[in-house]
Every structure is written in structure tokens, then in C-alpha cells.
Design a protein around this motif. Structure first.
Motif, PDB file in Angstrom:
ATOM      1  N   VAL A 111       1.068  -1.372  -0.236  1.00 51.08           N
ATOM      2  CA  VAL A 111       0.021  -0.398  -0.021  1.00 51.08           C
ATOM      3  C   VAL A 111       0.984   1.211  -0.232  1.00 51.08           C
ATOM      4  N   VAL A 112       2.102   1.661   0.841  1.00 54.48           N
ATOM      5  CA  VAL A 112       2.747   2.390   1.051  1.00 54.48           C
ATOM      6  C   VAL A 112       3.256   2.705  -0.463  1.00 54.48           C
ATOM      7  N   SER A 113       3.810   1.191  -0.888  1.00 56.04           N
ATOM      8  CA  SER A 113       4.853   1.562  -1.852  1.00 56.04           C
ATOM      9  C   SER A 113       3.999   2.378  -3.288  1.00 56.04           C
ATOM     10  N   GLU A 114       2.915   1.432  -3.081  1.00 58.39           N
ATOM     11  CA  GLU A 114       1.773   2.176  -4.529  1.00 58.39           C
ATOM     12  C   GLU A 114       1.599   3.704  -3.916  1.00 58.39           C
ATOM     13  N   ALA A 115       1.128   3.970  -2.873  1.00 59.84           N
ATOM     14  CA  ALA A 115       0.948   4.802  -2.841  1.00 59.84           C
ATOM     15  C   ALA A 115       1.778   6.643  -2.899  1.00 59.84           C
ATOM     16  N   LEU A 116       3.131   5.846  -2.067  1.00 59.44           N
ATOM     17  CA  LEU A 116       4.396   6.864  -3.284  1.00 59.44           C
ATOM     18  C   LEU A 116       4.013   6.971  -4.377  1.00 59.44           C
ATOM     19  N   ALA A 117       4.270   5.730  -5.213  1.00 60.80           N
ATOM     20  CA  ALA A 117       4.755   5.744  -6.174  1.00 60.80           C
ATOM     21  C   ALA A 117       3.335   6.804  -7.138  1.00 60.80           C
ATOM     22  N   ASN A 118       2.626   6.674  -6.792  1.00 58.26           N
ATOM     23  CA  ASN A 118       1.585   7.909  -7.464  1.00 58.26           C
ATOM     24  C   ASN A 118       1.135   8.597  -6.701  1.00 58.26           C
ATOM     25  N   VAL A 119       2.053   9.396  -6.035  1.00 55.95           N
ATOM     26  CA  VAL A 119       2.386  10.575  -5.364  1.00 55.95           C
ATOM     27  C   VAL A 119       3.457  10.915  -6.075  1.00 55.95           C
ATOM     28  N   ALA A 120       5.062  10.162  -6.337  1.00 53.75           N
ATOM     29  CA  ALA A 120       5.961  11.117  -7.002  1.00 53.75           C
ATOM     30  C   ALA A 120       4.543  11.519  -8.318  1.00 53.75           C
ATOM     31  N   LYS A 121       3.812  10.083  -9.238  1.00 54.90           N
ATOM     32  CA  LYS A 121       3.633  10.174 -10.226  1.00 54.90           C
ATOM     33  C   LYS A 121       2.955  11.367 -10.868  1.00 54.90           C
ATOM     34  N   HIS A 122       1.929  11.614  -9.691  1.00 50.00           N
ATOM     35  CA  HIS A 122       0.756  12.857 -10.178  1.00 50.00           C
ATOM     36  C   HIS A 122       1.367  14.030  -9.021  1.00 50.00           C
ATOM     37  N   VAL A 123       1.931  14.604  -8.085  1.00 44.30           N
ATOM     38  CA  VAL A 123       2.136  15.219  -7.001  1.00 44.30           C
ATOM     39  C   VAL A 123       3.316  15.468  -7.919  1.00 44.30           C
ATOM     40  N   GLY A 124       4.358  14.767  -7.737  1.00 48.93           N
ATOM     41  CA  GLY A 124       5.332  15.062  -7.810  1.00 48.93           C
ATOM     42  C   GLY A 124       6.495  15.329  -7.073  1.00 48.93           C
ATOM     43  N   ALA A 125       7.941  15.803  -7.131  1.00 53.51           N
ATOM     44  CA  ALA A 125       8.548  16.261  -5.525  1.00 53.51           C
ATOM     45  C   ALA A 125       8.642  17.510  -4.847  1.00 53.51           C
TER      46      ALA A 125
END
Lengths: 219, 448
Positions: free
Chosen positions: B359-373
Motif C-alpha cells: 500500500v505504502v509503496s503504491e501510494a508513494l509511487a502515485n504521489v511521485a507521479k501525480h504530485v511531484g517532488a
């Protein structure tokens, strides 16, 4: 640089054999090669080596036996140089280990580093000489996750910072980056000013200061 | 399933391809097998009634005898029925599969009724399922064989009508007239209307057989399986099998990780090390030296790839050290600054750990993709031992508006959580912040 006596602890048969071959190839005197932490303690007690190279993860629990043994041995034998090999980057591991003996004569390297033979041996010698060796990937992750204070650094300064944290001297850094030692000195000075770290020429203290700074920012 | 058509004989009746399917023949087998079974059922339950009826018919029935026979019948059905009904019901359940493609579970028992297995005596009479079986026993002794006989006779007659000209042709002159049901015929010409009727009715036979067998089977299923308990049992079974599958996948994933780590990875490291050593003994600018250098570099790249692969399958740091360390490592790898707050008094089961990690891994990948650094992410993991749950929460200060329907990997995440019997909540109003929260059952209650 010959005649350094070593005890190796690694549970993988192939890698253990490879390590022994590598060490002997470079003139280290391998006194014992064992496969778990208890055997390591016994081997150090009976062979009194200059250097211990140990895997962190060994039987029976495959968690941190090697590291606990290393920390223990550092307490029991002041002056014993220890290099631990880890499968992956783990901050608490590094912190535990660098807390012993003022961080002198300690190395924390990823197992994969072994295959860069000369650099690996170079790190071992640095550690035996009382220096510090920190895996570039550990440093890399530390440097990467800090953005605010480090954003003031130029790309070149970040490179230099990484090498400083790995335990390299100015001369060694200069050779790696193909610049003069004076240039490295200037970069280091700038870095320390920007990060508000105390200036020091002692490579070892310098590493610890940088690591502490990076780790401190992380928490 | 088997025929890619209807699932039961009753459904098959309205199926256009019924007559060319196997359903009428399965129904025939079912109907024929009803006869011996019905005979056994009648012999076991109806003897007093038969005696009663025969005597009454012959006018030799006395009131006292009648009373005795009625009491005997009641005793037989109520007292002994529960003892032999289950055996017949078992063969009926087996027989049902011929005309009913739905799963036929063994006799349903109340889940919490432990006494049912340890002490058969009282529970045999107390269990409603027993009385449903007795009821089926009576149906099997009476209506079921009657309907079967009717359907079979109809089929036999229609068949006979259809071939009646042939029967007549086979006759020698002077033979008896042939009986066709209520009529009898003695010339071929007379058989023509029968033959026409027989041929016209022949398709109807398929329908009648299927309908009667389907109806009997449906009645049997209602009584022996019970619609509600069946659905409940199926749901539980589906959930269980889903959890078992997920477990099997987990175990398999861990095994693959272990095999790769203990085998391929060790060998590769050793091989690369040997190549590194060999390089030292060969002049670097010689052709051998250059080949060795290339081989060494390629081996090193392969090592990195294999390490990443193994990490993707099952992070070793998670196996070795548990969630806090693995999540810290995950945070280090993320391009977005992540704060991890994972406090667990003890390690949850491996599959719970892995799901939280996933869950955390996917959520972080989502954040990196849609929210950015630019954003910051906070990951919180808590274990509520008393509630038996592990809660993981990932929140970011991004622009929000995350929608599971838009295939952002959130749906897969929800599935993954649901397999564990957990729930996932997502709050992502436009303008943010976005919070993803998953609650997973854990501990003994967690096991489905």
C-alpha cells in the motif's frame, strides 16, 4: 601494505570463497573464514586479527547477527578494524556501528561493492589505517533525501560531499574527480561553510561530521 | 460450465439448443435412477401405509389395526427416518450433479454447532437439515417416482407411436392387434395418425424429461441443500478460497525471492568477483583485458538488475527486519520527501506486513507521479491490538482529486486490501490534501 591479518564471516559459501581469494590475492593474511557470528567471535578470540570482515545477516535468524557481533568485538578489542557487509542500506545499522570507537577503523559497505575489487580493497586498507568507509549508496541516499540545506550546494559540491562522506581524503577525491587537491580543498571549505559545519582537516572527523549532519537532517 | 450453456436441467428447458444437448439424456438417466431409489425409499417408509391401504381396499381393516398401523408409520418416519434419510440423501446429492451443474455441498451444518460432529444422537433429531432430509425421503417414496414413471411412460408411448408402422410391418398376418396406449391397431394404415403424432411429439419428450427431472432436482436441492445456507456457504467458500489464493501467492513470492537470493544472486556476485579478479591479471589494454572489462561491467549491471528484481518481488529488508525498517528504506528510495511514523509493538503476520508495504509503496509511487517532488508525504502505521487491526495512512499535501475509477492503481490497491478482509478509504478533495487509509485485520481474528 601486506601482512594485514583478517577473519572473514560470511554464510554464503561462494562469496566466502571469493572473498578469501580476493584478500589473498592482495596480500591479506586470512586467518579464518567462518559462517556464523558465534564462530566469528571464537575466531577473533583465537586468531587476534587486524581486521574483521563480516556479513550483517547470518544464521540462525538472518537479521543482524553479524552486526551485533561486530559491535561487541569493537568493544572487546579496541583497535580492531571492522568492515560489515550488508545486502541493503539500513540506517540504524550504520548508526550502531559508527557509534563504536569514535567511528575509527569502521566500514559499512554493500555486498555488491566487493566486485569492484580494487576499490573494495582500497576501502579495507583505509579502514585498517584507522579510517572510515561508508558505502556510496548509503551516502547517496542520505544526500538525496536532504533537500533544503543541500539545495545551496552546487552539483560539484554535492559530488565532493558524497566522497567526503564515503571517507575519502582530499587527495583521493582529487584523483577521482580529476581535479587538483587545492580545488577539492576549496569545495570542501565551501561545503562546510554552507552546511555550517566545523572545519577540520582530519578526514575521519570530517566523515563523522558530515554523516551526523546528513543523518540528523533525515530524522 | 461443461456445456457452456444452462447450469441446471430446469434452466435448460428454456434453452433453444436443448434438444441437441445432453440435457434430455442426463434427465433420462436421472429419471430412471429415481425408480430404484424411490423403491428403496418406499420400502423403508411406506410399508404400514401400503398394508393399511390394501386392507382397507379388501374391506378387512379393523379400527385397532388401523391405529396400530398409523402409529407404526409415524414411528417409522419420525423415529427411524432421521437414521436412514441421510444415507439416501447422500446418494441423492451425488445424483443431483447429473442435472444440476451448481456445486452441491455436503450436508450443511451450523458452523458453531460443535456437538454436531461429536455427539450425533441429539443433534440428529434437533438439526432442521435432518427433517428436510426426511421430507425428501417421503417425496422420493411417492411423488418423485410417480412423476418419473409418468415422464418415462410418456416417452415410451411417443417412441412406440413413432415406430408403430414398423411394428405392424414386422407382424405376421393373423397376429394380435398391437396396443398403443388406449387404442389398438391392426393395420399399417391405422398406425399413420399415431406415427405422425409420435414424430410430432418426439421433441416434446425431451422437454418433458428435462422438465420433470429438473423439477425433481430442484425440489431435492431446496430440501437437501437449502438455498440460503447454500449461498452463505458459497460466499464463505469463495472468500476462503480467495484468501487461500492470496496466501499461496504470498508464499510463492517469498519462495521465489529466497531462491533467487540464495541461488542466482550469490552465484552472480561470486562470478562478478571472479571477473573482477581476472581483470587484475590481464593488461587492461589487451584484447582479453577489454573483453574482461566488458564482461565485468555487464555482470555488475546484471547484479543491479537482479537486486532490483528481487527487491520488487519481496524486499529483503521487510522479511528480515519488518515494517519500520522497510518503510524507512522505501522512504529513502522515494524522490518525494517522506516522513515515516511506524510504531508496532510486535510484527504482524507476513502477509499483513507485505500488504502494508505494498500500500505504502503504491501510494508513494502515485504521489511521485501525480504530485511531484515538491510535496511532502506522511506515512503512519499503527496497530490496534485490541481491535485486531493494523492501520496504515499515507497523506500528501498535493493537489488532490485522486480518483480510483481513473485507473491510477488505486483500484488494484483496494483489491489487494480487500483480499485480506480489510478496507481502504480515500479522501482526495480537489485542492487536496489526499489521505489514503487502509485498515487490515490482523492477529487470530484476522484469519478468515
Amino acid at each position: 601494505m601486506t601482512g594485514i591479518s583478517v577473519v572473514v564471516a560470511e554464510d554464503g559459501v561462494l562469496l566466502r570463497a571469493g572473498l578469501v581469494g580476493l584478500l589473498e590475492r592482495f596480500g591479506f593474511e586470512v586467518r579464518a573464514a567462518v559462517d556464523d557470528a558465534d564462530a566469528l567471535r571464537a575466531a577473533v578470540a583465537s586468531h587476534d586479527p587486524d581486521l574483521v570482515i563480516t556479513d550483517i545477516r547470518m544464521p540462525p535468524t538472518h537479521t543482524d547477527e553479524g552486526l551485533r557481533a561486530a559491535v561487541e568485538l569493537r568493544g572487546a578489542y579496541p583497535g580492531l578494524a571492522v568492515v560489515v557487509l550488508s545486502q541493503y542500506v539500513q540506517h540504524s545499522y550504520a548508526a550502531d556501528l559508527f557509534g563504536t570507537g569514535e567511528g575509527r577503523g569502521v566500514g559499512y559497505l554493500l555486498k555488491d561493492r566487493v566486485v569492484d575489487v580494487e576499490e573494495f580493497v582500497d576501502s579495507l586498507r583505509r579502514v585498517c589505517a584507522g579510517g572510515t568507509a561508508v558505502d556510496p549508496q548509503v551516502v547517496g541516499q542520505l544526500v538525496r533525501r536532504q533537500d533544503d540545506p543541500l539545495s545551496a550546494l552546487s552539483a560539484r559540491e554535492r559530488d565532493v560531499l558524497g566522497l567526503v562522506a564515503e571517507g575519502h581524503s582530499n587527495g583521493s577525491i582529487a584523483r577521482r574527480l580529476f581535479v587538483t587537491e587545492a580545488t577539492v580543498g576549496k569545495h570542501v571549505g565551501n561545503i562546510f561553510v554552507k552546511l555550517r559545519l566545523p572545519q577540520t582537516d582530519d578526514t575521519n572527523r570530517r566523515v563523522l561530521a558530515v554523516l551526523a549532519h546528513l543523518a540528523g537532517q533525515g530524522g | 460450465m461443461r456445456e457452456n450453456g444452462p447450469l441446471t436441467a430446469l434452466e435448460a428447458v428454456t434453452w433453444p439448443r436443448l434438444l441437441v444437448s445432453r440435457w434430455p439424456w442426463r434427465s433420462l438417466v436421472y429419471l430412471v435412477s429415481t425408480l430404484p431409489l424411490g423403491l428403496v425409499a418406499a420400502a423403508l417408509t411406506l410399508v404400514p401405509v401400503v398394508v393399511l391401504v390394501t386392507r382397507w381396499d379388501a374391506g378387512t381393516l379393523e379400527v385397532s389395526t388401523a391405529l396400530v398401523l398409523v402409529v407404526l408409520e409415524l414411528l417409522l418416519v419420525v423415529g427411524l427416518g432421521p437414521w436412514f434419510a441421510p444415507a439416501l440423501a447422500r446418494s441423492e446429492r451425488r445424483r443431483l450433479r447429473w442435472v444440476d451443474g451448481r456445486p452441491v455441498p455436503e450436508r450443511p451444518r451450523p458452523v458453531d454447532d460443535v456437538s454436531a460432529t461429536t455427539d450425533p444422537m441429539p443433534s440428529r433429531y434437533a438439526d432442521p437439515a435432518t427433517w428436510r432430509e426426511v421430507a425428501w425421503l417421503l417425496v422420493l417414496a411417492t411423488a418423485a417416482p410417480a412423476a418419473a414413471v409418468a415422464a418415462l411412460t410418456f416417452g415410451l408411448l411417443v417412441g412406440l407411436y413413432a415406430v408403430s408402422p414398423l411394428v405392424l410391418l414386422a407382424q405376421r398376418p393373423g397376429d394380435q392387434p398391437v396396443a398403443l396406449g388406449f387404442w389398438s391397431v391392426s393395420t399399417v394404415a391405422e398406425t399413420v395418425p399415431f406415427a405422425i403424432a409420435g414424430i410430432v411429439l418426439l421433441p416434446v419428450v425431451g422437454y418433458v424429461w428435462t422438465l420433470v427431472a429438473g423439477g425433481a432436482a430442484e425440489a431435492a436441492r431446496r430440501l437437501l441443500v437449502g438455498a440460503e445456507s447454500e449461498i452463505r456457504a458459497e460466499l464463505v467458500e469463495v472468500s476462503r478460497s480467495r484468501a487461500r489464493l492470496a496466501d499461496a501467492f504470498d508464499a510463492e513470492r517469498r519462495r521465489i525471492e529466497r531462491d533467487l537470493h540464495d541461488g542466482a544472486q550469490q552465484r552472480l556476485v561470486s562470478l562478478t568477483l571472479q571477473l573482477g579478479l581476472a581483470r587484475l591479471d590481464v593488461p587492461p589494454d589487451s584484447r582479453a583485458g577489454q573483453s574482461l572489462a566488458t564482461a565485468h561491467d555487464q555482470a555488475k549491471e546484471l547484479m543491479t538488475e537482479l537486486r532490483e528484481l528481487i527487491h520488487g518481488i519481496q524486499p529483503q529488508v521487510l522479511t528480515d527486519l519488518g515494517l519500520p525498517a522497510a518503510l524507512a528504506e522505501l522512504a529513502d528510495r522515494s524522490p518525494v520527501p517522506v516522513e515515516v511514523d511506524a510504531e508496532l509493538d510486535s510484527r504482524p503476520e507476513p502477509r499483513v506486513e507485505y500488504t502494508v508495504y505494498f500500500v505504502v509503496s503504491e501510494a508513494l509511487a502515485n504521489v511521485a507521479k501525480h504530485v511531484g517532488a515538491a510535496g511532502t508525504v506522511r506515512v503512519t502505521v499503527r496497530r490496534a491490538s485490541r481491535a485486531g487491526t493494523v492501520t496504515v495512512e499515507v497523506s500528501d499535501d498535493g493537489p488532490g482529486g485522486a480518483d480510483p475509477a481513473r485507473g491510477s492503481g488505486l483500484a488494484g490497491l483496494a483489491d489487494r486490501v480487500a483480499v485480506m478482509g480489510g478496507t481502504m478509504f480515500l479522501s482526495s478533495p480537489p485542492g487536496g490534501p489526499t489521505t489514503l487509509r487502509a485498515e487490515l485485520p490482523c492477529g487470530p481474528e484476522g484469519a478468515l
